[in-house]
Design a protein around this motif. Structure first.
Motif, mmCIF file in Angstrom:
data_model
loop_
_atom_site.group_PDB
_atom_site.id
_atom_site.type_symbol
_atom_site.label_atom_id
_atom_site.label_comp_id
_atom_site.label_asym_id
_atom_site.label_seq_id
_atom_site.Cartn_x
_atom_site.Cartn_y
_atom_site.Cartn_z
ATOM 1 N N GLY A 193 -10.254 10.147 -6.584
ATOM 2 C CA GLY A 193 -10.973 9.463 -5.521
ATOM 3 C C GLY A 193 -11.980 8.478 -6.069
ATOM 4 N N LYS A 194 -12.554 7.689 -5.169
ATOM 5 C CA LYS A 194 -13.473 6.633 -5.601
ATOM 6 C C LYS A 194 -14.688 7.142 -6.377
ATOM 7 C CE LYS A 194 -13.945 4.407 -1.665
ATOM 8 N NZ LYS A 194 -14.363 3.345 -0.722
ATOM 9 N N SER A 230 0.816 -1.216 0.000
ATOM 10 C CA SER A 230 0.000 0.000 0.000
ATOM 11 C C SER A 230 0.847 1.262 0.000
ATOM 12 C CB SER A 230 -0.918 0.003 1.236
ATOM 13 O OG SER A 230 -0.152 -0.132 2.427
ATOM 14 N N ARG A 247 -0.053 5.195 4.924
ATOM 15 C CA ARG A 247 -1.082 6.184 4.625
ATOM 16 C C ARG A 247 -0.556 7.594 4.851
ATOM 17 N NH1 ARG A 247 -6.588 5.004 4.552
ATOM 18 N NH2 ARG A 247 -6.826 7.247 4.247
ATOM 19 N N LYS A 292 -6.986 4.839 -8.684
ATOM 20 C CA LYS A 292 -7.950 5.130 -7.613
ATOM 21 C C LYS A 292 -7.204 5.306 -6.298
ATOM 22 C CE LYS A 292 -10.416 1.720 -6.169
ATOM 23 N NZ LYS A 292 -11.405 0.632 -6.098
ATOM 24 N N TRP A 302 -13.544 7.801 -9.853
ATOM 25 C CA TRP A 302 -13.093 6.542 -10.466
ATOM 26 C C TRP A 302 -14.277 5.756 -11.009
ATOM 27 C CZ3 TRP A 302 -8.859 3.416 -11.548
ATOM 28 C CH2 TRP A 302 -9.107 2.051 -11.657
ATOM 29 N N THR A 330 -7.553 6.509 -1.972
ATOM 30 C CA THR A 330 -8.505 6.589 -0.859
ATOM 31 C C THR A 330 -8.250 7.796 0.033
ATOM 32 O OG1 THR A 330 -7.087 5.151 0.491
ATOM 33 C CG2 THR A 330 -8.809 4.090 -0.826
ATOM 34 N N GLU A 331 -7.171 8.551 -0.263
ATOM 35 C CA GLU A 331 -6.818 9.663 0.613
ATOM 36 C C GLU A 331 -7.719 10.888 0.433
ATOM 37 O OE1 GLU A 331 -3.674 6.883 0.922
ATOM 38 O OE2 GLU A 331 -4.649 7.704 -0.840
ATOM 39 N N TYR A 332 -8.474 10.968 -0.649
ATOM 40 C CA TYR A 332 -9.423 12.059 -0.833
ATOM 41 C C TYR A 332 -10.556 11.551 -1.709
ATOM 42 C CZ TYR A 332 -6.826 12.649 -5.230
ATOM 43 O OH TYR A 332 -6.206 12.438 -6.434
ATOM 44 N N THR A 333 -11.694 12.252 -1.670
ATOM 45 C CA THR A 333 -12.874 11.817 -2.409
ATOM 46 C C THR A 333 -13.150 12.695 -3.621
ATOM 47 O OG1 THR A 333 -14.312 13.144 -0.980
ATOM 48 C CG2 THR A 333 -13.947 10.844 -0.353
#
Length: 290
Positions: free
Chosen positions: A186-187, A28, A128, A216, A190, A218-221
């Protein structure tokens, strides 16, 4: 990996903990895997040299002259270009410690699984943290030109392809050899892109979205970070203390010791020291409205 450990004595050895942490971080590590770490060998500062003016800019401003025809009696023109600005950076340190005080359970090896879970959590948190720092640096220093999205959002957009091409065009700055090779979203964006290509009855190939790869995160949307990974616009600097590290290429320091005073708890400490330097701000894009 915890099944391979048969005793707390083995589990509390730095020779086990350090490679275990690194193994857990690697899947990761994200952005760190894209930039080669540079060892500072004890220095807590680093310089980042930022070239924000292209040769084309200097030609237009008259700083850099165009070549002229010369004769046997004339001299070659001296090249003058805008200076590269230098920014001073400082490393930072952070980490975790575990305290093992249940000596009876320790002797009976009852704390192996909980300790492994502590190390898993520490490895995840540290990876992270590095990703957040990379993203914050990109967002704060990005100088590539942004665009106006055709549909205002990627969640329900019918023009994602046009947006990507527009960003590629904006990234193509005269006087620089930059290319939008990779996009990080972000997701919501994506999956918006995935639905867009599905609506066109085409396969969603994130490794090739109009010629740029899409990742993709996960640290921001919301938002899009764009990079030219061919030229590596960032550098990752780190410090390692050989007293607390024995794994080649490690970026983690680990210390294990037992307190002298009663109840003589076992202490595990792990920490990192690093900094992120910027080299090519115009090879980074922050499109906040994606």
């Amino acid at each position: 990996m915890s099944a391979e450990v048969t005793s707390m004595e083995e589990c509390l050895r730095r020779e086990f903990i350090e490679p275990y942490i690194l193994e857990k971080m690697n899947p990761s590590m994200g952005f760190l895997g894209m930039f080669k770490p540079i060892n500072l060998y004890g220095s807590t500062t680093f310089e980042q040299y930022v070239d924000e003016v292209s040769a084309e800019d200097d030609i237009k401003s008259g700083v850099l002259s165009k070549p002229e025809v010369i004769s046997e009696e004339s001299r070659l023109h001296e090249i003058k270009v805008s200076p590269i600005s230098s920014i001073h950076g400082d490393t930072k340190r952070y980490g975790f410690s575990f305290r093992i005080s249940d000596l009876k359970s320790t002797r009976e090896n009852k704390l192996i699984e909980p300790l492994i879970r502590y190390m898993d959590a520490a490895a995840y948190s540290m990876s992270r943290m590095i990703n957040y720092d990379f993203l914050n640096t990109m967002v704060n220093y990005a100088k590539a030109n942004t665009i106006t999205l055709n549909d205002g959002s990627w969640k329900t957009s019918n023009m994602i392809s046009e947006d990507i091409v527009d960003m590629q065009e904006a990234f193509d700055i005269e006087g620089y050899n930059y290319e939008l090779t990779d996009m990080f979203v972000g997701k919501p964006s994506w999956y918006g892109a995935k639905k867009y290509w599905k609506a066109l009855n085409e396969s969603f190939t994130p490794e090739d979205c109009e010629g740029s790869a899409m990742h993709k995160v996960t640290e921001y949307t919301k938002g899009l970070v764009g990079l030219d990974l061919k030229i590596k616009p960032l550098s990752f600097y780190y410090n390692i203390n050989e007293k607390y590290s024995s794994v080649k290429g490690s970026i983690v320091n680990v210390d294990v010791f037992q307190e002298q005073a009663s109840p003589k708890d076992h202490i595990v400490e792990m920490w990192m020291e690093y900094g992120i330097g910027v080299k090519h701000p115009k090879a980074m894009l922050w499109q906040e409205d994606v």
